[in-house]
Design a protein around this motif. Structure first.
Motif, PDB file in Angstrom:
ATOM      1  N   GLU A   1       0.806  -1.228   0.000  1.00  0.00           N
ATOM      2  CA  GLU A   1       0.000   0.000   0.000  1.00  0.00           C
ATOM      3  C   GLU A   1       0.835   1.272   0.000  1.00  0.00           C
ATOM      4  N   ILE A   2       2.173   1.149  -0.078  1.00  0.00           N
ATOM      5  CA  ILE A   2       3.011   2.343   0.059  1.00  0.00           C
ATOM      6  C   ILE A   2       2.727   3.361  -1.040  1.00  0.00           C
ATOM      7  N   ASP A   3       2.558   2.904  -2.285  1.00  0.00           N
ATOM      8  CA  ASP A   3       2.303   3.848  -3.379  1.00  0.00           C
ATOM      9  C   ASP A   3       0.981   4.583  -3.175  1.00  0.00           C
ATOM     10  N   ARG A   4      -0.040   3.865  -2.705  1.00  0.00           N
ATOM     11  CA  ARG A   4      -1.335   4.529  -2.445  1.00  0.00           C
ATOM     12  C   ARG A   4      -1.199   5.547  -1.321  1.00  0.00           C
ATOM     13  N   VAL A   5      -0.497   5.181  -0.267  1.00  0.00           N
ATOM     14  CA  VAL A   5      -0.284   6.112   0.843  1.00  0.00           C
ATOM     15  C   VAL A   5       0.474   7.347   0.364  1.00  0.00           C
ATOM     16  N   ALA A   6       1.478   7.152  -0.492  1.00  0.00           N
ATOM     17  CA  ALA A   6       2.248   8.278  -1.004  1.00  0.00           C
ATOM     18  C   ALA A   6       1.380   9.220  -1.837  1.00  0.00           C
ATOM     19  N   ARG A   7       0.388   8.670  -2.541  1.00  0.00           N
ATOM     20  CA  ARG A   7      -0.523   9.524  -3.319  1.00  0.00           C
ATOM     21  C   ARG A   7      -1.482  10.291  -2.420  1.00  0.00           C
ATOM     22  N   GLU A   8      -1.886   9.694  -1.317  1.00  0.00           N
ATOM     23  CA  GLU A   8      -2.950  10.261  -0.494  1.00  0.00           C
ATOM     24  C   GLU A   8      -2.444  11.155   0.632  1.00  0.00           C
ATOM     25  N   VAL A   9      -1.215  10.950   1.085  1.00  0.00           N
ATOM     26  CA  VAL A   9      -0.691  11.697   2.235  1.00  0.00           C
ATOM     27  C   VAL A   9       0.319  12.718   1.744  1.00  0.00           C
ATOM     28  N   ARG A  10       0.015  13.974   1.891  1.00  0.00           N
ATOM     29  CA  ARG A  10       0.931  15.032   1.460  1.00  0.00           C
ATOM     30  C   ARG A  10       2.131  15.069   2.395  1.00  0.00           C
ATOM     31  N   GLY A  11       3.297  15.305   1.816  1.00  0.00           N
ATOM     32  CA  GLY A  11       4.513  15.342   2.611  1.00  0.00           C
ATOM     33  C   GLY A  11       5.230  14.006   2.675  1.00  0.00           C
ATOM     34  N   PHE A  12       4.635  12.958   2.082  1.00  0.00           N
ATOM     35  CA  PHE A  12       5.229  11.627   2.099  1.00  0.00           C
ATOM     36  C   PHE A  12       5.323  11.100   0.674  1.00  0.00           C
ATOM     37  N   SER A  13       6.500  10.565   0.301  1.00  0.00           N
ATOM     38  CA  SER A  13       6.702  10.033  -1.039  1.00  0.00           C
ATOM     39  C   SER A  13       7.479   8.734  -0.976  1.00  0.00           C
ATOM     40  N   ARG A  14       7.463   8.038  -2.105  1.00  0.00           N
ATOM     41  CA  ARG A  14       8.274   6.832  -2.261  1.00  0.00           C
ATOM     42  C   ARG A  14       9.334   7.072  -3.326  1.00  0.00           C
ATOM     43  N   ASN A  15      10.570   6.907  -2.945  1.00  0.00           N
ATOM     44  CA  ASN A  15      11.728   6.976  -3.853  1.00  0.00           C
ATOM     45  C   ASN A  15      11.887   8.328  -4.543  1.00  0.00           C
ATOM     46  N   ARG A  16      11.338   9.374  -3.963  1.00  0.00           N
ATOM     47  CA  ARG A  16      11.633  10.728  -4.442  1.00  0.00           C
ATOM     48  C   ARG A  16      11.586  11.685  -3.264  1.00  0.00           C
ATOM     49  N   PHE A  17      12.282  12.798  -3.375  1.00  0.00           N
ATOM     50  CA  PHE A  17      12.451  13.696  -2.243  1.00  0.00           C
ATOM     51  C   PHE A  17      11.115  14.265  -1.780  1.00  0.00           C
ATOM     52  N   ASN A  18      10.950  14.323  -0.479  1.00  0.00           N
ATOM     53  CA  ASN A  18       9.815  14.965   0.160  1.00  0.00           C
ATOM     54  C   ASN A  18      10.220  15.218   1.605  1.00  0.00           C
ATOM     55  N   PHE A  19       9.331  15.787   2.384  1.00  0.00           N
ATOM     56  CA  PHE A  19       9.666  15.947   3.807  1.00  0.00           C
ATOM     57  C   PHE A  19       9.917  14.578   4.425  1.00  0.00           C
ATOM     58  N   TYR A  20       9.023  13.620   4.118  1.00  0.00           N
ATOM     59  CA  TYR A  20       9.229  12.224   4.512  1.00  0.00           C
ATOM     60  C   TYR A  20       9.307  11.378   3.246  1.00  0.00           C
ATOM     61  N   THR A  21      10.306  10.520   3.162  1.00  0.00           N
ATOM     62  CA  THR A  21      10.485   9.670   1.995  1.00  0.00           C
ATOM     63  C   THR A  21      10.747   8.237   2.419  1.00  0.00           C
ATOM     64  N   PHE A  22      10.001   7.311   1.812  1.00  0.00           N
ATOM     65  CA  PHE A  22      10.345   5.897   1.927  1.00  0.00           C
ATOM     66  C   PHE A  22      11.153   5.527   0.701  1.00  0.00           C
ATOM     67  N   ARG A  23      12.385   5.102   0.918  1.00  0.00           N
ATOM     68  CA  ARG A  23      13.283   4.732  -0.182  1.00  0.00           C
ATOM     69  C   ARG A  23      13.565   3.237  -0.078  1.00  0.00           C
ATOM     70  N   ASP A  24      13.206   2.493  -1.099  1.00  0.00           N
ATOM     71  CA  ASP A  24      13.349   1.040  -1.064  1.00  0.00           C
ATOM     72  C   ASP A  24      14.765   0.609  -0.705  1.00  0.00           C
TER      73      ASP A  24
END
Length: 237
Positions: A8-31
């Motif tokens: 669900e990480i990609d869906r969470v990244a779309r829905e929660v502002r400030g959080f991204s996957r594998n790209r810069f943001n305030f919070y980033t999940f990087r595989d």
């Protein structure tokens, strides 16, 4: 800490502002901040590592990861936890991923739950975590499968004696944009705070003249480490 269903990480990244996957943001999940065996995604890297340990990660296995994300690009994770379950939610196995200030990482596999929702493993540490902790100690992992509460204990053992006790507890709250803003105010720059406090407490222990172990000592006891430091490999970082 974030509790993330890997599917669900990609869906969470779309829905929660400030959080991204594998790209810069305030919070980033990087595989690739986690187990890295050269595969493009965290799930594929987990599958490769589990295969090396004679476990097949099936396509319907659910994976919950409890970890810290990058904050403004900076990452430091003392420990992360993976909980694997079948489609009905039955716990299968767990991985404890321990990190140190040299950016090394070591995973510990708990192959099956001790009881319905509880994992336990006592295993040689063979990893340099703290200069004030010997490498020939054992880790004692006690993990309850997270529900509404988080209840995890990791102790250092010397034989039958517990020489260092640590715990991690908390309650589950929804990951929403509003909640993330509030937690950012309450716990600003959490990864920097963690690394700062680790060095501050190490300084206090050093001032008390507590005996310590150098990283380059007992290299033979630092085994199966990801991203090994030059003190292990003998090469330049």
């Amino acid at each position: 800490m974030f509790s993330l269903d890997l599917s669900e990480i990609d869906r969470v990244a779309r829905e929660v502002r400030g959080f991204s996957r594998n790209r810069f943001n305030f919070y980033t999940f990087r595989d690739l901040d986690h187990l890295d065996l050269g595969k493009p995604s965290i799930r594929e890297n987990l599958a490769a590592w589990l295969a090396e340990n004679d476990i097949t990660l099936t396509s319907d296995t659910q994976i919950q990861l409890i970890t810290l994300p990058r904050v403004l690009g900076y990452i430091f994770n003392p420990v992360s936890f993976y909980f694997f379950s079948d489609p009905t939610g039955r716990p299968l196995y767990s991985i404890v991923q321990v990190g140190n200030t040299f950016r090394e990482m070591k995973p510990y596999l708990i192959r099956q739950p001790e009881s319905e929702n509880f994992f336990r493993l006592i295993t040689p540490k063979n990893f340099y975590v703290s200069p004030f902790s010997a490498l020939d100690l054992a880790f004692d992992f006690k993990l309850k499968v997270p529900g509404d509460r988080l209840d995890i204990h990791i102790d250092d053992r010397q034989g039958d004696d517990r020489v260092l006790l640590s715990s991690l507890s908390g309650r589950r709250v929804p990951l929403t944009t509003t909640r993330l803003v509030w937690l950012t105010i309450k716990y600003p720059l959490i990864t920097l705070k963690v690394i700062g406090l680790i060095h501050w407490h190490a300084f206090l222990l050093w001032m008390k003249k507590l005996p310590f172990h150098r990283k380059e000592d007992n290299v033979e006891l630092q085994r199966e480490v990801f991203h090994p430091h030059a003190s292990i490999t003998g090469n330049k970082p």
